[in-house]
Structures are given as C-alpha cells and as structure tokens.
Design a protein around this motif. Structure first.
Motif, short mmCIF file in Angstrom:
data_model
loop_
_atom_site.label_atom_id
_atom_site.label_comp_id
_atom_site.label_asym_id
_atom_site.label_seq_id
_atom_site.Cartn_x
_atom_site.Cartn_y
_atom_site.Cartn_z
N TYR A 1 0.70 -1.28 -0.03
CA TYR A 1 -0.02 -0.06 -0.08
C TYR A 1 0.81 1.42 -0.01
O TYR A 1 1.85 1.25 0.92
CB TYR A 1 -1.03 0.11 1.14
N CYS A 2 0.48 2.17 -0.88
CA CYS A 2 1.04 3.58 -0.57
C CYS A 2 0.33 4.21 0.30
O CYS A 2 -0.83 4.29 0.46
CB CYS A 2 1.38 3.98 -2.00
N ALA A 3 1.01 5.28 0.84
CA ALA A 3 0.45 6.22 1.78
C ALA A 3 1.20 7.33 1.63
O ALA A 3 2.24 7.75 1.34
CB ALA A 3 0.46 5.34 3.40
N ALA A 4 0.22 8.56 2.24
CA ALA A 4 0.72 9.77 2.31
C ALA A 4 0.38 10.57 3.73
O ALA A 4 -0.54 10.32 4.07
CB ALA A 4 0.03 10.67 1.08
N SER A 5 1.27 11.53 4.07
CA SER A 5 1.05 12.42 5.22
C SER A 5 1.30 13.83 5.00
O SER A 5 2.25 14.01 4.29
CB SER A 5 1.82 11.91 6.29
N ARG A 6 0.42 14.51 5.48
CA ARG A 6 0.74 16.16 5.19
C ARG A 6 1.71 16.54 6.25
O ARG A 6 2.33 17.54 5.66
CB ARG A 6 -0.67 16.81 5.46
N SER A 7 1.96 16.03 7.40
CA SER A 7 3.12 16.70 7.93
C SER A 7 3.94 15.53 8.69
O SER A 7 5.15 16.11 9.18
CB SER A 7 2.15 17.15 9.44
N SER A 8 3.62 14.43 9.03
CA SER A 8 4.73 13.47 9.86
C SER A 8 5.29 12.45 8.85
O SER A 8 4.82 12.06 7.87
CB SER A 8 3.99 12.96 11.06
N ARG A 9 6.35 11.91 9.31
CA ARG A 9 6.82 10.71 8.78
C ARG A 9 5.98 9.50 9.15
O ARG A 9 5.20 9.46 9.84
CB ARG A 9 8.39 10.59 9.29
N LEU A 10 6.38 8.46 8.34
CA LEU A 10 5.62 7.58 8.38
C LEU A 10 6.18 6.23 9.02
O LEU A 10 7.18 6.03 8.62
CB LEU A 10 5.15 6.97 6.95
#
Length: 122
Positions: A94-103
């Motif tokens: 799964y790809c994922a995205a965050s507006r502000s934090s590391r994953l």
C-alpha cells in the motif's frame, strides 16, 4: 488526495519489481510518501518513506539493502524498486501519504492507496 498504486505481480525469488504510486493534487511535493505492506494473516507494516527533500527511511537494514524508495514530484509519483525479492516479501503493498509527519505506523498516514499484490515464488 487520491493514491493509485500499480506494478505488483508474480515474480520468482531473486527477481525485481518496481511499484508506482500516482497521486492526485497539486501539493504532492509537500507530502511525506511511503509504502506499507500486509502479508496474509499479519498486520500491516511500514516498509519505507520519503520526505519532500528526498530523505528516505526503511523499516529494516535488510529492506534498505534490497528496496529503494524514490519520488518524482513533477509526475506526482512515488516508486518502490524491489530487488532480490524473497518469498517473505509476498504481501499487498500500500502506498500512503502524510501532510505533516514521517510514516512509521499505520496511524500516521492521512491517505491510503488501494494496494497492489506482490507474490514471490520460491
């Protein structure tokens, strides 16, 4: 933001695959992007992430030696190059995205893609 993952498939052990994740939206370059995977009967786990300047992290040294995460902000796309694949790498990625934090955990992403199946035969 919508994420569309692709590139999975069936490969023999030792082979390679490159996953792609295309993102919608004009602020892609500001997002931390990453990949998780979920093997059958197991919890979803972090694989790698990359920030807006290209700094990357991997969950383990073993993955770092075999996988490479990269991004092309002009194409709104993040990639995961996977080399020397092993049967234990079999999972839905799964790809994922965050507006502000590391994953690093499944609670970190703000957005998820639909997943792409990777199967590694022995």
């Amino acid at each position: 933001v919508q994420l569309q993952a692709s590139g999975g498939g069936l490969v023999q052990a030792g082979g390679s695959l490159r996953l792609s994740c295309a993102a919608s939206g004009r602020t892609f370059s500001r997002y931390v992007m990453g990949w998780f995977r979920q093997a059958p009967g197991k919890e979803r786990e972090f694989v790698a992430d990359i920030n807006w300047t290209g700094g990357s992290r991997y969950s383990t040294d073993s993955l770092k030696d075999r996988f490479t995460i990269s991004r092309d902000n002009a194409k709104n796309t993040v990639y995961l190059q996977m080399n020397n694949l092993k049967p234990d790498d079999t999972a839905v990625y799964y790809c994922a995205a965050s507006r502000s934090s590391r994953l690093s955990s499944t609670s970190d992403p703000d957005y998820w893609g639909q997943g792409t199946q990777v199967t590694v035969s022995s």
